[in-house]
Design a protein around this motif. Structure first.
Motif, PDB file in Angstrom:
ATOM      1  N   ARG A 188       0.830  -1.234   0.000  1.00  0.00           N
ATOM      2  CA  ARG A 188       0.000   0.000   0.000  1.00  0.00           C
ATOM      3  C   ARG A 188       0.849   1.262   0.000  1.00  0.00           C
ATOM      4  NH1 ARG A 188      -2.279  -3.072   3.954  1.00  0.00           N
ATOM      5  NH2 ARG A 188      -1.406  -1.757   5.589  1.00  0.00           N
ATOM      6  N   ARG A 189       2.171   1.073   0.165  1.00  0.00           N
ATOM      7  CA  ARG A 189       3.097   2.211   0.244  1.00  0.00           C
ATOM      8  C   ARG A 189       2.683   3.216   1.317  1.00  0.00           C
ATOM      9  NH1 ARG A 189       4.909  -0.399  -3.624  1.00  0.00           N
ATOM     10  NH2 ARG A 189       6.744   0.067  -4.832  1.00  0.00           N
ATOM     11  N   SER A 190       2.278   2.696   2.449  1.00  0.00           N
ATOM     12  CA  SER A 190       2.000   3.574   3.582  1.00  0.00           C
ATOM     13  C   SER A 190       1.916   2.750   4.861  1.00  0.00           C
ATOM     14  CB  SER A 190       0.703   4.352   3.369  1.00  0.00           C
ATOM     15  OG  SER A 190      -0.402   3.563   3.681  1.00  0.00           O
ATOM     16  N   GLY A 191       2.174   3.418   5.969  1.00  0.00           N
ATOM     17  CA  GLY A 191       2.098   2.746   7.266  1.00  0.00           C
ATOM     18  C   GLY A 191       3.117   3.349   8.219  1.00  0.00           C
ATOM     19  N   HIS A 192       2.961   2.999   9.483  1.00  0.00           N
ATOM     20  CA  HIS A 192       3.856   3.526  10.517  1.00  0.00           C
ATOM     21  C   HIS A 192       4.110   2.413  11.537  1.00  0.00           C
ATOM     22  CE1 HIS A 192       4.815   7.286  13.228  1.00  0.00           C
ATOM     23  NE2 HIS A 192       5.730   6.342  13.334  1.00  0.00           N
ATOM     24  N   ILE A 193       5.367   2.104  11.754  1.00  0.00           N
ATOM     25  CA  ILE A 193       5.744   1.067  12.723  1.00  0.00           C
ATOM     26  C   ILE A 193       6.368   1.764  13.929  1.00  0.00           C
ATOM     27  CG2 ILE A 193       7.218  -0.954  13.125  1.00  0.00           C
ATOM     28  CD1 ILE A 193       7.245  -1.059   9.894  1.00  0.00           C
ATOM     29  N   VAL A 194       5.876   1.429  15.108  1.00  0.00           N
ATOM     30  CA  VAL A 194       6.445   1.987  16.343  1.00  0.00           C
ATOM     31  C   VAL A 194       6.970   0.820  17.170  1.00  0.00           C
ATOM     32  CG1 VAL A 194       5.985   3.304  18.452  1.00  0.00           C
ATOM     33  CG2 VAL A 194       4.795   3.913  16.323  1.00  0.00           C
ATOM     34  N   ASN A 195       8.275   0.768  17.333  1.00  0.00           N
ATOM     35  CA  ASN A 195       8.881  -0.300  18.130  1.00  0.00           C
ATOM     36  C   ASN A 195       9.173   0.213  19.533  1.00  0.00           C
ATOM     37  OD1 ASN A 195       8.856  -2.107  15.994  1.00  0.00           O
ATOM     38  ND2 ASN A 195      10.875  -1.475  15.266  1.00  0.00           N
ATOM     39  N   ILE A 196       8.701  -0.513  20.542  1.00  0.00           N
ATOM     40  CA  ILE A 196       8.992  -0.124  21.919  1.00  0.00           C
ATOM     41  C   ILE A 196      10.298  -0.803  22.332  1.00  0.00           C
ATOM     42  CG2 ILE A 196       8.166  -0.024  24.301  1.00  0.00           C
ATOM     43  CD1 ILE A 196       6.475   1.613  22.217  1.00  0.00           C
ATOM     44  N   GLY A 197      11.343   0.014  22.381  1.00  0.00           N
ATOM     45  CA  GLY A 197      12.658  -0.461  22.821  1.00  0.00           C
ATOM     46  C   GLY A 197      12.757  -0.282  24.325  1.00  0.00           C
ATOM     47  N   SER A 198      13.830   0.350  24.749  1.00  0.00           N
ATOM     48  CA  SER A 198      14.031   0.602  26.189  1.00  0.00           C
ATOM     49  C   SER A 198      15.314   1.383  26.359  1.00  0.00           C
ATOM     50  CB  SER A 198      14.158  -0.736  26.928  1.00  0.00           C
ATOM     51  OG  SER A 198      14.598  -0.535  28.262  1.00  0.00           O
ATOM     52  N   ILE A 199      15.464   2.021  27.519  1.00  0.00           N
ATOM     53  CA  ILE A 199      16.765   2.572  27.897  1.00  0.00           C
ATOM     54  C   ILE A 199      17.798   1.429  27.876  1.00  0.00           C
ATOM     55  CG2 ILE A 199      16.365   2.293  30.398  1.00  0.00           C
ATOM     56  CD1 ILE A 199      18.148   5.287  28.784  1.00  0.00           C
ATOM     57  N   ALA A 200      17.293   0.193  28.100  1.00  0.00           N
ATOM     58  CA  ALA A 200      18.163  -0.988  28.062  1.00  0.00           C
ATOM     59  C   ALA A 200      18.625  -1.317  26.640  1.00  0.00           C
ATOM     60  CB  ALA A 200      17.433  -2.198  28.653  1.00  0.00           C
ATOM     61  N   GLY A 201      18.042  -0.644  25.662  1.00  0.00           N
ATOM     62  CA  GLY A 201      18.494  -0.800  24.277  1.00  0.00           C
ATOM     63  C   GLY A 201      19.480   0.281  23.878  1.00  0.00           C
ATOM     64  N   LYS A 202      19.710   1.197  24.807  1.00  0.00           N
ATOM     65  CA  LYS A 202      20.668   2.285  24.552  1.00  0.00           C
ATOM     66  C   LYS A 202      21.901   2.139  25.432  1.00  0.00           C
ATOM     67  CE  LYS A 202      18.098   4.651  21.654  1.00  0.00           C
ATOM     68  NZ  LYS A 202      18.501   4.836  20.250  1.00  0.00           N
TER      69      LYS A 202
ATOM     70  N   MET B  27      14.674  -1.343   9.725  1.00  0.00           N
ATOM     71  CA  MET B  27      13.346  -1.173   9.102  1.00  0.00           C
ATOM     72  C   MET B  27      13.260   0.203   8.444  1.00  0.00           C
ATOM     73  SD  MET B  27      10.684  -2.652  11.943  1.00  0.00           S
ATOM     74  CE  MET B  27      10.639  -4.369  12.443  1.00  0.00           C
ATOM     75  N   ARG B  28      13.765   1.227   9.152  1.00  0.00           N
ATOM     76  CA  ARG B  28      13.658   2.595   8.605  1.00  0.00           C
ATOM     77  C   ARG B  28      14.416   2.699   7.288  1.00  0.00           C
ATOM     78  NH1 ARG B  28      15.917   5.357  12.436  1.00  0.00           N
ATOM     79  NH2 ARG B  28      14.136   5.058  13.797  1.00  0.00           N
ATOM     80  N   LEU B  29      15.579   2.054   7.223  1.00  0.00           N
ATOM     81  CA  LEU B  29      16.386   2.100   5.992  1.00  0.00           C
ATOM     82  C   LEU B  29      15.686   1.353   4.862  1.00  0.00           C
ATOM     83  CD1 LEU B  29      19.868   1.388   7.602  1.00  0.00           C
ATOM     84  CD2 LEU B  29      19.149   3.542   6.544  1.00  0.00           C
ATOM     85  N   ASP B  30      15.246   0.131   5.155  1.00  0.00           N
ATOM     86  CA  ASP B  30      14.693  -0.715   4.082  1.00  0.00           C
ATOM     87  C   ASP B  30      13.335  -0.224   3.613  1.00  0.00           C
ATOM     88  OD1 ASP B  30      16.963  -2.156   4.485  1.00  0.00           O
ATOM     89  OD2 ASP B  30      15.990  -3.891   5.411  1.00  0.00           O
TER      90      ASP B  30
ATOM     91  N   SER C 261       9.473   4.329  13.911  1.00  0.00           N
ATOM     92  CA  SER C 261       9.850   5.068  15.113  1.00  0.00           C
ATOM     93  C   SER C 261      10.283   4.108  16.211  1.00  0.00           C
ATOM     94  CB  SER C 261       8.651   5.871  15.647  1.00  0.00           C
ATOM     95  OG  SER C 261       8.148   6.746  14.659  1.00  0.00           O
ATOM     96  N   GLY C 262      11.282   4.507  16.975  1.00  0.00           N
ATOM     97  CA  GLY C 262      11.690   3.748  18.167  1.00  0.00           C
ATOM     98  C   GLY C 262      11.428   4.598  19.401  1.00  0.00           C
ATOM     99  N   ILE C 263      10.739   4.021  20.369  1.00  0.00           N
ATOM    100  CA  ILE C 263      10.490   4.723  21.629  1.00  0.00           C
ATOM    101  C   ILE C 263      11.173   3.922  22.736  1.00  0.00           C
ATOM    102  CG2 ILE C 263       8.734   5.514  23.274  1.00  0.00           C
ATOM    103  CD1 ILE C 263       6.833   5.852  20.919  1.00  0.00           C
ATOM    104  N   HIS C 264      11.970   4.606  23.525  1.00  0.00           N
ATOM    105  CA  HIS C 264      12.818   3.920  24.514  1.00  0.00           C
ATOM    106  C   HIS C 264      12.548   4.445  25.915  1.00  0.00           C
ATOM    107  CE1 HIS C 264      15.008   2.290  21.109  1.00  0.00           C
ATOM    108  NE2 HIS C 264      14.868   3.492  20.579  1.00  0.00           N
ATOM    109  N   PRO C 265      11.648   3.796  26.646  1.00  0.00           N
ATOM    110  CA  PRO C 265      11.339   4.274  27.990  1.00  0.00           C
ATOM    111  C   PRO C 265      12.382   3.852  29.026  1.00  0.00           C
ATOM    112  CG  PRO C 265       9.502   3.008  27.018  1.00  0.00           C
ATOM    113  CD  PRO C 265      10.725   2.720  26.217  1.00  0.00           C
ATOM    114  N   GLY C 266      12.514   4.701  30.066  1.00  0.00           N
ATOM    115  CA  GLY C 266      13.215   4.311  31.290  1.00  0.00           C
ATOM    116  C   GLY C 266      12.221   3.581  32.180  1.00  0.00           C
ATOM    117  N   ALA C 267      12.267   3.853  33.481  1.00  0.00           N
ATOM    118  CA  ALA C 267      11.444   3.077  34.424  1.00  0.00           C
ATOM    119  C   ALA C 267       9.961   3.457  34.357  1.00  0.00           C
ATOM    120  CB  ALA C 267      11.959   3.300  35.837  1.00  0.00           C
ATOM    121  N   VAL C 268       9.141   2.479  34.004  1.00  0.00           N
ATOM    122  CA  VAL C 268       7.684   2.664  33.940  1.00  0.00           C
ATOM    123  C   VAL C 268       7.058   1.638  34.885  1.00  0.00           C
ATOM    124  CG1 VAL C 268       5.685   2.837  32.400  1.00  0.00           C
ATOM    125  CG2 VAL C 268       7.998   3.038  31.433  1.00  0.00           C
TER     126      VAL C 268
END
Ligand code: NDP
Ligand code: 8X3
Length: 251
Positions: free
Chosen positions: A128-142, A165-168, A177-184
């Motif tokens: 469809r040539r459209s869409g949005h992927i949001v990956n929940i990472g973590s401060i543990a991924g940084k 994914m963003r490149l391909d 998008s990557g979202i990287h939370p600390g303590a939740v």
């Protein structure tokens, strides 16, 4: 036309709070998790606001994932937002003492599970040539912290996959998008410490942790940007937290 979000790990914590918020914004929902009763409860509580479809499966079971996503009725196949949120830490041990079963659970769930879910959904987005992927990472991924070894490795993998994914998917106009939370404060630490609620509660003592709604707000912010804007990478922590290991606690 109303948009559709596919949310993994919707039965609890960040995923559940995100489902509730997106429903308020009129987004139809495909809610996933292993606990069918929780999915059903959520569906019933939201069906007045939006359309809800539930899929109960374990992200670690490749065939179950393929079956579940393959079973989506036509009207549910056009997925605008994929929120890859399912995941957990299991254990917190030095590398030479860690449980191999825990390692499997984290690598299979947080990394391979995310891939199993993403592939069929991304193929639809590419077509469809459209869409949005949001990956929940973590401060543990940084950052890597003591005894976090395999969980940190799994979240570093999520960070790398987000970039990959963003490149391909760049030629197809798909946002990643990557979202990287600390303590939740969610069930996260209860799961990590295998039901030891006292130990889990201690993680959030002496400061104000984030709550699941804080991350849901961030996810909404990220997916509600105009078409020409992508929030590529975002770290969000409690004010009391400065890094994976530095927490200003008032004890
Ligand atoms: P919760 O334990 O509250 O929620 C985890 C969710 O993931 C549940 O809905 C659970 O559903 C689902 N899940 C876990 N394993 C599987 C599996 N094998 N198959 C399918 N679904 C699964 O924790 P959070 O809400 O905090 O965690 C959500 C995400 O946020 C995770 O990826 C976590 O790593 C990440 N994160 C959490 C942070 C925190 O401090 N809480 C900080 C940074 C990142 P069910 O049990 O029904 O299958
Ligand atoms: C959850 C946050 O710091 O416990 O990903 O790894 S942490």
């Amino acid at each position: 036309m109303a948009k559709t979000a596919f949310i993994t790990g919707a039965t609890s914590g960040i995923g559940k709070a995100t489902a509730v918020l997106l429903a308020r914004h009129g987004i139809n929902l495909i809610l996933c998790g292993r606990r069918e009763d929780k999915l059903q409860e959520l569906k019933e509580s939201m069906e007045k606001e939006v359309k809800v479809h539930t899929l109960a499966f374990d992200v670690r079971e490749r065939q179950a994932v393929e079956r579940a996503i393959g079973s989506l009725p036509t009207q549910w196949q056009q997925i605008n937002f994929l929120i890859n949120n399912a995941g957990n830490a299991h254990g917190l041990s030095p590398i030479h003492e860690g449980s191999v079963d825990d390692w499997d659970a984290m690598m299979d769930g947080n990394v391979k599970g995310l891939l199993y879910v993403s592939k069929p959904i991304i193929r639809g987005m590419v077509a469809r040539r459209s869409g949005h992927i949001v990956n929940i990472g973590s401060i543990a991924g940084k950052e890597v912290y003591p005894n976090g070894n395999v969980y940190c490795a799994s979240k570093h993998a999520v960070d790398a996959l987000t970039e990959g994914m963003r490149l391909d998917l760049n030629p197809y106009g798909i946002k990643v998008s990557g979202i990287h939370p600390g303590a939740v404060q969610t069930d996260f630490s209860v799961v990590r410490f295998k039901g030891d609620t006292q130990r889990a509660d201690h993680v959030y003592k002496g400061y104000q942790p984030l709550v699941a709604d804080d991350i849901a707000d961030v996810i909404w912010y990220v997916i509600s940007q105009p078409a020409h804007v992508v929030i590529a990478d975002l770290v969000v922590m409690p004010t009391a937290q400065a890094s994976a290991t530095v927490m200003h606690k008032q004890v």
